[in-house]
Scaffold this motif. Structure first.
Motif, short mmCIF file in Angstrom:
data_model
loop_
_atom_site.label_atom_id
_atom_site.label_comp_id
_atom_site.label_asym_id
_atom_site.label_seq_id
_atom_site.Cartn_x
_atom_site.Cartn_y
_atom_site.Cartn_z
N SER A 61 81.88 52.54 18.11
CA SER A 61 80.88 51.60 18.61
C SER A 61 80.79 50.32 17.79
CB SER A 61 79.51 52.26 18.67
OG SER A 61 79.06 52.59 17.37
N GLU A 82 75.99 57.78 22.98
CA GLU A 82 75.02 56.74 23.30
C GLU A 82 75.42 55.41 22.65
OE1 GLU A 82 70.98 55.55 24.67
OE2 GLU A 82 71.79 57.56 24.82
N SER A 83 75.95 55.49 21.44
CA SER A 83 76.30 54.28 20.67
C SER A 83 77.39 53.45 21.32
CB SER A 83 76.72 54.68 19.25
OG SER A 83 77.89 55.49 19.30
N GLY A 85 77.44 52.30 24.09
CA GLY A 85 76.78 51.27 24.90
C GLY A 85 76.73 49.93 24.19
N GLN A 86 77.01 49.91 22.90
CA GLN A 86 77.04 48.68 22.10
C GLN A 86 78.38 47.95 22.19
OE1 GLN A 86 75.91 49.57 18.03
NE2 GLN A 86 74.64 51.24 18.75
N ASP A 88 80.22 45.78 23.80
CA ASP A 88 80.12 44.75 24.85
C ASP A 88 81.47 44.32 25.40
OD1 ASP A 88 77.37 44.70 24.54
OD2 ASP A 88 77.45 43.12 23.04
N PRO A 105 74.87 58.01 29.18
CA PRO A 105 73.71 57.47 28.48
C PRO A 105 73.21 56.18 29.12
CG PRO A 105 75.46 58.04 26.94
CD PRO A 105 76.04 58.12 28.33
N SER A 106 71.90 56.02 29.19
CA SER A 106 71.33 54.81 29.79
C SER A 106 71.74 53.56 29.01
CB SER A 106 69.81 54.91 29.88
OG SER A 106 69.26 55.09 28.59
N ALA A 107 72.04 53.68 27.72
CA ALA A 107 72.48 52.53 26.92
C ALA A 107 73.80 51.96 27.45
CB ALA A 107 72.63 52.92 25.45
N TRP A 108 74.54 52.76 28.20
CA TRP A 108 75.80 52.28 28.75
C TRP A 108 75.58 51.22 29.82
CZ3 TRP A 108 80.46 56.01 29.01
CH2 TRP A 108 80.65 56.61 27.75
N CYS A 109 74.37 51.07 30.31
CA CYS A 109 74.07 50.01 31.28
C CYS A 109 74.26 48.63 30.64
CB CYS A 109 72.64 50.15 31.77
SG CYS A 109 72.37 51.67 32.71
N ASN A 110 74.30 48.58 29.33
CA ASN A 110 74.53 47.32 28.61
C ASN A 110 75.99 46.89 28.61
OD1 ASN A 110 71.80 47.28 27.92
ND2 ASN A 110 72.19 48.51 26.09
#
Length: 159
Positions: A61, A82-83, A85-86, A88, A105-110
């Motif tokens: 990540s 989850e990490s 998702g950082q 980019d 993970p919802s953080a993947w929406c990023n």
């Protein structure tokens, strides 16, 4: 010719300027070492078509240039980190044909640059592939899934 064995534990500590790490179609086994997170210029990481086990390392990540991860057709287990998702810069993430569990993970929406996301065909049918942000018509950065890989994906929340 192919390589038989494991990815050395400290591999990433000695190859910090590497931009492409292509280990696909070998006879590798064992885990993906967290030290790969030290390869700060890594753009492409492929280790598909092996027999890698263990979980997906959180350490990837921190790789700000990473554009492609291909880890399909292995024996990887556990949740999607989850990490990640950082990351980019990630445009392609292919982890189908493993034994991953949990949910996206919802953080993947990023991950707004993600174009290819192949996650289906998990051997244990224990990965919930549904995350609303990936399917929302209101999302201008909606990921374009490779639907062939989603066909055999556990979509209990979608139904």
């Amino acid at each position: 010719m192919y390589t038989i064995g494991t990815i050395p534990t400290g591999f990433g500590a000695t190859m910090t300027a590497l931009s492409t790490l292509s280990l696909h179609k070998n006879k590798l086994f064992g885990t993906i070492p967290p030290s790969l997170g030290n390869i700060s210029y890594l753009v492409y990481f492929t280790a598909n078509l092996n027999n890698l086990t263990g979980t997906l390392p959180d350490s990837l990540s921190v790789l700000t240039d990473l554009a492609e991860i291909r880890l399909d057709v292995n024996s990887l287990t556990g949740p999607l980190p989850e990490s990640w998702g950082q990351i980019d810069s990630l445009t392609q993430l292919v982890v189908n044909y493993n034994s991953l569990t949990g949910s996206i993970p919802s953080a993947w929406c990023n991950m707004t640059n993600l174009v290819v996301f192949a996650v289906g065909y998990q051997s244990n049918d224990e990965l919930n592939c549904y995350e609303e942000c990936f399917y929302s018509a209101d999302n201008p950065n909606q990921t374009q899934f490779e639907m062939d890989y989603m066909t055999d994906c556990h979509l209990s929340k979608l139904l």
